[in-house]
Design a protein around this motif. Structure first.
Motif, PDB file in Angstrom:
ATOM      1  N   LYS A  42     -10.338  12.634   2.171  1.00 55.92           N
ATOM      2  CA  LYS A  42     -11.677  12.044   2.126  1.00 55.92           C
ATOM      3  C   LYS A  42     -11.924  11.375   3.470  1.00 55.92           C
ATOM      4  O   LYS A  42     -11.092  10.596   3.924  1.00 55.92           O
ATOM      5  CB  LYS A  42     -11.737  10.977   1.024  1.00 55.92           C
ATOM      6  N   PRO A  43     -13.028  11.685   4.093  1.00 55.30           N
ATOM      7  CA  PRO A  43     -13.270  11.038   5.385  1.00 55.30           C
ATOM      8  C   PRO A  43     -13.488   9.548   5.196  1.00 55.30           C
ATOM      9  O   PRO A  43     -14.018   9.118   4.177  1.00 55.30           O
ATOM     10  CB  PRO A  43     -14.544  11.730   5.877  1.00 55.30           C
ATOM     11  N   LEU A  44     -13.091   8.786   6.178  1.00 54.87           N
ATOM     12  CA  LEU A  44     -13.284   7.343   6.084  1.00 54.87           C
ATOM     13  C   LEU A  44     -14.674   6.941   6.561  1.00 54.87           C
ATOM     14  O   LEU A  44     -15.069   5.805   6.412  1.00 54.87           O
ATOM     15  CB  LEU A  44     -12.221   6.630   6.915  1.00 54.87           C
ATOM     16  N   GLY A  58      -6.077   6.532  -9.333  1.00 49.76           N
ATOM     17  CA  GLY A  58      -7.393   6.059  -8.930  1.00 49.76           C
ATOM     18  C   GLY A  58      -7.319   5.190  -7.687  1.00 49.76           C
ATOM     19  O   GLY A  58      -8.335   4.845  -7.101  1.00 49.76           O
ATOM     20  N   GLU A  79       0.812  -1.211   0.000  1.00 52.33           N
ATOM     21  CA  GLU A  79       0.000   0.000   0.000  1.00 52.33           C
ATOM     22  C   GLU A  79       0.849   1.266   0.000  1.00 52.33           C
ATOM     23  O   GLU A  79       2.045   1.225   0.257  1.00 52.33           O
ATOM     24  CB  GLU A  79      -0.913   0.007   1.231  1.00 52.33           C
ATOM     25  N   ILE A 126      -7.529   9.979  -2.769  1.00 53.30           N
ATOM     26  CA  ILE A 126      -7.516   9.236  -4.021  1.00 53.30           C
ATOM     27  C   ILE A 126      -6.355   9.725  -4.867  1.00 53.30           C
ATOM     28  O   ILE A 126      -6.211  10.936  -5.103  1.00 53.30           O
ATOM     29  CB  ILE A 126      -8.872   9.375  -4.735  1.00 53.30           C
ATOM     30  N   ILE A 153      -6.389   4.247  -3.728  1.00 54.50           N
ATOM     31  CA  ILE A 153      -6.597   4.981  -2.486  1.00 54.50           C
ATOM     32  C   ILE A 153      -5.327   4.885  -1.642  1.00 54.50           C
ATOM     33  O   ILE A 153      -4.710   3.813  -1.553  1.00 54.50           O
ATOM     34  CB  ILE A 153      -7.787   4.394  -1.709  1.00 54.50           C
ATOM     35  N   ILE A 212      -8.756  -3.208  -3.930  1.00 56.74           N
ATOM     36  CA  ILE A 212      -9.200  -2.900  -2.564  1.00 56.74           C
ATOM     37  C   ILE A 212      -7.973  -2.511  -1.746  1.00 56.74           C
ATOM     38  O   ILE A 212      -6.998  -3.256  -1.678  1.00 56.74           O
ATOM     39  CB  ILE A 212      -9.895  -4.106  -1.914  1.00 56.74           C
ATOM     40  N   THR A 213      -8.019  -1.323  -1.169  1.00 53.22           N
ATOM     41  CA  THR A 213      -6.903  -0.868  -0.339  1.00 53.22           C
ATOM     42  C   THR A 213      -7.130  -1.344   1.090  1.00 53.22           C
ATOM     43  O   THR A 213      -8.166  -1.068   1.678  1.00 53.22           O
ATOM     44  CB  THR A 213      -6.817   0.671  -0.364  1.00 53.22           C
ATOM     45  N   ALA A 231      -8.460   9.260   4.075  1.00 59.44           N
ATOM     46  CA  ALA A 231      -7.952   8.622   2.866  1.00 59.44           C
ATOM     47  C   ALA A 231      -7.898   9.665   1.772  1.00 59.44           C
ATOM     48  O   ALA A 231      -8.502  10.722   1.878  1.00 59.44           O
ATOM     49  CB  ALA A 231      -8.858   7.470   2.462  1.00 59.44           C
ATOM     50  N   PHE A 236     -15.039   3.766  10.511  1.00 58.46           N
ATOM     51  CA  PHE A 236     -13.665   3.744  10.990  1.00 58.46           C
ATOM     52  C   PHE A 236     -13.413   4.769  12.090  1.00 58.46           C
ATOM     53  O   PHE A 236     -12.275   5.152  12.320  1.00 58.46           O
ATOM     54  CB  PHE A 236     -12.708   3.999   9.822  1.00 58.46           C
ATOM     55  N   VAL A 265     -10.887  -0.494   1.646  1.00 62.18           N
ATOM     56  CA  VAL A 265     -11.707   0.574   1.076  1.00 62.18           C
ATOM     57  C   VAL A 265     -11.498   0.603  -0.430  1.00 62.18           C
ATOM     58  O   VAL A 265     -10.440   0.229  -0.928  1.00 62.18           O
ATOM     59  CB  VAL A 265     -11.346   1.961   1.675  1.00 62.18           C
ATOM     60  N   ILE A 266     -12.531   1.021  -1.141  1.00 59.39           N
ATOM     61  CA  ILE A 266     -12.406   1.158  -2.594  1.00 59.39           C
ATOM     62  C   ILE A 266     -12.763   2.580  -3.011  1.00 59.39           C
ATOM     63  O   ILE A 266     -13.397   3.321  -2.265  1.00 59.39           O
ATOM     64  CB  ILE A 266     -13.334   0.168  -3.349  1.00 59.39           C
ATOM     65  N   ASN A 267     -12.316   2.910  -4.212  1.00 60.90           N
ATOM     66  CA  ASN A 267     -12.624   4.201  -4.800  1.00 60.90           C
ATOM     67  C   ASN A 267     -13.856   4.031  -5.672  1.00 60.90           C
ATOM     68  O   ASN A 267     -13.792   3.459  -6.755  1.00 60.90           O
ATOM     69  CB  ASN A 267     -11.414   4.661  -5.624  1.00 60.90           C
ATOM     70  N   VAL A 311     -14.657   7.302  -1.052  1.00 60.74           N
ATOM     71  CA  VAL A 311     -13.996   6.182  -0.390  1.00 60.74           C
ATOM     72  C   VAL A 311     -15.073   5.355   0.310  1.00 60.74           C
ATOM     73  O   VAL A 311     -15.775   5.860   1.181  1.00 60.74           O
ATOM     74  CB  VAL A 311     -12.962   6.696   0.620  1.00 60.74           C
TER      75      VAL A 311
END
Lengths: 746, 184
Positions: free
Chosen positions: A694-696, A715, A609, A711, A717, B50-51, A709, A700, B63-65, B70
């Motif tokens: 971006k809020p999770l 594309g 990641e 983007i 994350i 999938i992250t 998070a 979470f 999580v995915i875009n 998100v």
């Protein structure tokens, strides 16, 4: 405009006015004769009354009317401003706020059912006002009856401003000598005038020549004074004498009631209609265009040389001329000048535009998308290897960054406004507790995201209340221990590397570490054998259910405060630190990110990641050999230029290994937060990145170590790391095996 | 692809909605066919990247875009205590709108394969058994009889309860402590 929006605007306007009223009241406390402040209080009440009337909120109109009349008395010097009155006015201000809130909340358009308690409270305040006012002028004591009558009937206060025909217009006609020769017939004007209303009385004043021999039978020597009753406006009446213009000197004086109407209209004149004094008067109908041009003509005659310096005095001259001419009454002119001045002042304020916060939020979201899209374009261009495009993409990137910064700037507001509202908290609660406390605010110009300010107000209020209630001692106690009798609460805000720091400092008793410890043990939060540093012990007050005050006071001490404070601040990706010296005072430091929307980030890769570290927290990047950082008997620190630096290996903490392309080299990202430094060992460094947060989401919300998070251009994350939370996690993971603290930057 | 099948089925069966029956989306998780009410389904997508989110239990796949948003993805296999699902070509994410106390959230639900949309008559929907199922009883809304075989209809608001998921604790392990360890 839709009513809800209008109401919303009303609520906002009221909030602003009440704020300025409060500021003015504070000023009046120290200098009771300050005209500016007196006017500000009056203006606030007057405007709320006016706008409330537009909506038909009778209780607001009635209540504010009382205060307005009292203020009018004070303003005109008929009554002194006393400390007691300021006190009552403070209460009145609060009551107005409550009223507006209550009314707007249950506004069902027709039925305004208000809590009788609220109305009673209002009546009590009014009684208080009246009581201190007895022996004052008749106007003020007549007011309550007025108000009760108004309360009985929604509309009874409405007609007050309408012209009442009982009062008559006074029309003066001085015909020139050539009137007859030019075919004028004074009588025909009077007849025509009678068609518009009732001529009550006509006084004919012949102005004979001094010398009888000069008498010319063909000349006109007549002047008329006409008392005229009519609902027609001034312009219509003036039109009657349109043809006589050249041969007749016409003066039309409005009746008293109409004067009142003009005054009212003048005060309500929207700002963009306020230009020149003459035009204003014409606009409200107090002056006819003919009268104005006549006055302007005579002004040109008198002031031949209109230099720049004269321009300022010119207006007053026009006013004087108009009054002399008998077109306008002096009182009306006074109001016109006042309105004009007020408008000029407001015009300065009009450099600001009121924008719906939602729209700004939408704009910032769009800018966020734009940032993401332009990152995507860059990825595409690089993938396609189009050399020529690079320059264009660079240009777009630059612009996007500028737009981003500017858009975010739009939401930035100085924190001072929300800090100064604490003056009220301090004033009220110190009086209640019999303490003497000064609130000193510095750094009020420091800017912060509006949404953050809203969310930080509650925790700040709590901290300040704590300082007042727990920390600052009573004057006697302070005297006994040799401190100045007046305690000080210092509120300071400043920027520090992409964060805003707010300090709340008091010179009170300080925190009693032993007592906190004892309480915490009693509550089972720590065990008696645990070894805690001074700072760790103090931090225990952030645990739920811990309060060192034995009795809960009105203000605080229920033990539900500090943990909420900490939670609120951490929810904003901020942190809170505590310093306290027994007997010397306490300092709470809140560190918050500047914005909640977009940050500059630093992208790193660890395992499969990618992660973003807020760039403002990155102090340096170092390449390290895996052997330097590998687990040596559970030790997790490296030697960074002779400094001991604890570190966290992300792949280890996150259990996300990537065996396929395990590089022999790792990088150490040195991050700092508050006074601490920490190393994060990552696989790859990927460079700076504009990061749209971006809020999770609520799923979470209990997740520690990840702030959100973003983007990426591809594309994918990437998660945004919360460095201080990671440090806490790293520490608890290791506490069992090894004991050490973070390296100090010194 | 599974997605295509699902869409065409919707189109044909939408015309036949009646009050005596309800529509259910069926999918498979570790070879078992499960169903859920179609009402909560927003869309079905192929599995994108999938992250992973670190320090979360196995049932949170990551999580995915989703078009710039998100969206969290719950691994239904891990959630139902059948172990984390292995991704295949047929793996799909069912996007579901879940209501919590104040507002609604969109969650992704990773399944092995989306089958089709079934119309089950009301009479064939039976209450959930008190015991006898490997799945937590509060996850089961009812049993639907399809061709004399019972299909479990999931109580999706409980399976994807934000409140419970947000504790980030491995709930499934608590309920069935002897069950297989679902870690990856």
């Amino acid at each position: 405009m839709n009513m809800d929006a209008a109401r919303q605007a009303f609520v906002e306007e009221v909030a602003e006015l009440l704020q300025s009223m409060e500021d003015a009241l504070f000023a009046l406390e120290s200098s009771p004769d300050d005209t500016e402040s007196l006017n500000a209080v009056f203006r606030a009440m007057h405007t709320i009354k006016g706008t409330g009337g537009v909506f038909g909120y009778t209780p607001i109109v009635n209540f504010t009317h009382e205060i307005e009349s009292v203020m009018e008395e004070v303003r005109s010097g008929r009554e002194p401003m006393t400390e007691q009155l300021v006190g009552i006015l403070f209460e009145c201000r609060d009551h107005t706020g409550n009223l507006v809130e209550a009314i707007v909340a249950n506004d069902s358009d027709e039925n305004l059912d208000l809590d009788p308690e609220l109305l009673k409270a209002g009546q009590q305040l009014v009684d208080k006002l009246i009581a201190r006012n007895t022996g004052g002028t008749g106007g003020a004591s007549a007011a309550p009856a007025d108000a009760q009558a108004a309360a009985a009937d929604n509309d009874s206060n409405q007609p007050k401003y309408l012209p009442v025909a009982s009062d008559a217009w006074i029309i003066g006609l001085d015909f020139g000598p050539d009137a007859f020769r030019n075919g004028m017939d004074p009588l025909s004007f009077l007849r025509y005038l009678a068609s518009l209303g009732t001529i009550v009385d006509v006084a004919t004043i012949p102005i004979w020549p001094h010398n009888h021999d000069d008498f010319d039978p063909e000349s006109c020597y007549l002047s008329f004074r006409i008392s005229f009753r009519s609902d027609a406006d001034k312009k219509t009446i003036a039109d009657v004498f349109n043809f006589a213009e050249d041969d007749c000197n016409i003066r039309i004086l409005a009746p008293e009631s109409a004067q009142e109407k003009y005054l009212e209209l003048l005060q309500r004149l929207p700002d963009d209609h306020i230009t020149r004094i003459g035009e204003m008067l014409v606009e409200v109908g107090a002056l006819t265009p003919q009268e104005l041009s006549r006055a302007l003509n005579s002004q040109e005659v008198t002031t031949d040389l209109d230099t720049e310096e004269d321009a300022a005095t010119k207006k007053r001259r026009l006013g004087e001329i108009l009054v002399e001419q008998g077109s306008v009454k002096p009182a009306l002119m006074e109001q016109a000048v006042k309105t004009q001045e007020a408008a000029r002042k407001r015009l300065d304020e009009n450099r600001f535009i009121r924008v719906d916060a939602e729209r700004l939020g939408h704009l910032i979201n769009l800018v966020g998308e734009l940032v993401t899209s332009s990152a995507a374009i860059r990825v595409m261009v690089e993938r396609a290897g189009i050399e020529d495009m690079n320059e264009v993409v660079d240009g777009v990137d630059y612009l996007v960054e500028e737009i981003r910064d500017n858009a975010l700037q739009l939401r930035m507001v100085p924190i001072g406004d929300s800090l100064s509202r604490f003056r009220r908290v301090v004033r009220d609660s110190s009086k209640e507790l019999g303490k003497q406390i000064d609130l000193v605010i510095t750094g009020g110009e420091t800017e912060l995201d509006k949404t953050l300010i809203e969310k930080i107000t509650d925790p700040l209020t709590h901290l300040i209340r704590n300082a007042i209630d727990h920390a600052i001692e009573t004057p006697e106690e302070r005297q006994r221990i040799g401190k100045p009798t007046t305690g000080t609460v210092l509120c300071n805000a400043f920027h520090d590397s992409g964060h805003i720091v707010i300090e709340i400092k008091d010179d009170g008793a300080g925190l009693d570490a032993d007592r906190i410890r004892a309480k915490a043990e009693a509550k089972g939060l720590v065990k008696s054998e645990d070894v805690l540093s001074h700072e760790e012990t103090l931090r225990l007050i952030f645990e739920p259910g811990l309060s060192t005050k034995d009795t809960a006071s009105n203000l605080s001490g229920r033990g539900v405060g500090m943990d909420v404070v900490r939670r609120n601040i951490e929810a904003l990706r901020g942190s809170v630190e505590l310093e306290s010296e027994r007997g010397q005072g306490t300092k709470v430091t809140i560190i918050l990110p500047l914005t909640l929307a977009i940050i500059d980030g630093f992208l790193v890769g660890a395992g499969q990641e990618q992660y973003v570290i807020p760039l403002s927290q990155v102090s340096e990047c170092v390449e390290v050999n895996p052997t330097d950082t590998s687990n040596r008997n559970g030790e997790h620190y490296v030697n960074l230029r002779g400094e001991v630096l604890p570190f966290i290996r992300l792949t280890e903490l996150f259990r996300s290994y990537n065996d396929e392309n395990k590089s022999s080299r790792e990088s150490l990202v040195v991050v700092r937060f508050g006074h601490h430094k920490l190393g994060l060992v990552v696989d790859t460094l990927l460079g700076e990145l504009q990061t749209v947060i971006k809020p999770l989401g609520s799923l979470f919300e209990n997740l520690q170590g990840v702030a959100g998070a973003t983007i990426l251009g591809t594309g994918d994350i990437a998660l945004i790391l919360d460095v201080s939370e990671l440090a806490t996690i790293g520490q608890t993971h290791r506490r069992a095996s090894s004991q050490y603290d973070y390296a100090s930057p010194q | 692809m599974a997605e295509a099948t699902a869409t065409t089925t919707t189109a044909t069966s939408l015309t036949e909605i009646s009050e005596d029956s309800a529509q259910y989306l069926t999918f498979s998780v570790v070879h078992e066919r499960l169903a859920m009410s179609i009402n909560a389904v927003q869309e079905i997508i192929e599995t994108p990247k999938i992250t992973q989110v670190p320090m979360t239990p196995a049932y949170i796949r990551g999580v995915i875009n989703l078009r710039g948003n998100v969206v969290p993805v719950v691994d239904l296999g891990a959630r139902l205590n059948r172990g984390a699902l292995a991704l295949s070509k047929r793996s799909c994410i069912v996007l579901v709108e879940v209501k919590s106390q104040h507002n609604s959230h969109v969650l992704g639900m990773l399944v092995d394969e989306v089958k089709n949309i079934l119309e089950i008559p009301r009479d064939d929907v039976k209450p959930a058994p008190e015991f006898g199922s490997e799945i937590r009883t509060d996850f089961i809304e009812a049993m639907g009889r399809v061709n004399d075989v019972f299909v479990i209809i999931l109580a999706i608001d409980n399976v994807l309860s934000i409140q419970e998921l947000a504790t980030l604790k491995a709930i499934t392990e608590r309920v069935n402590p002897d069950g297989p360890n679902v870690g990856k």
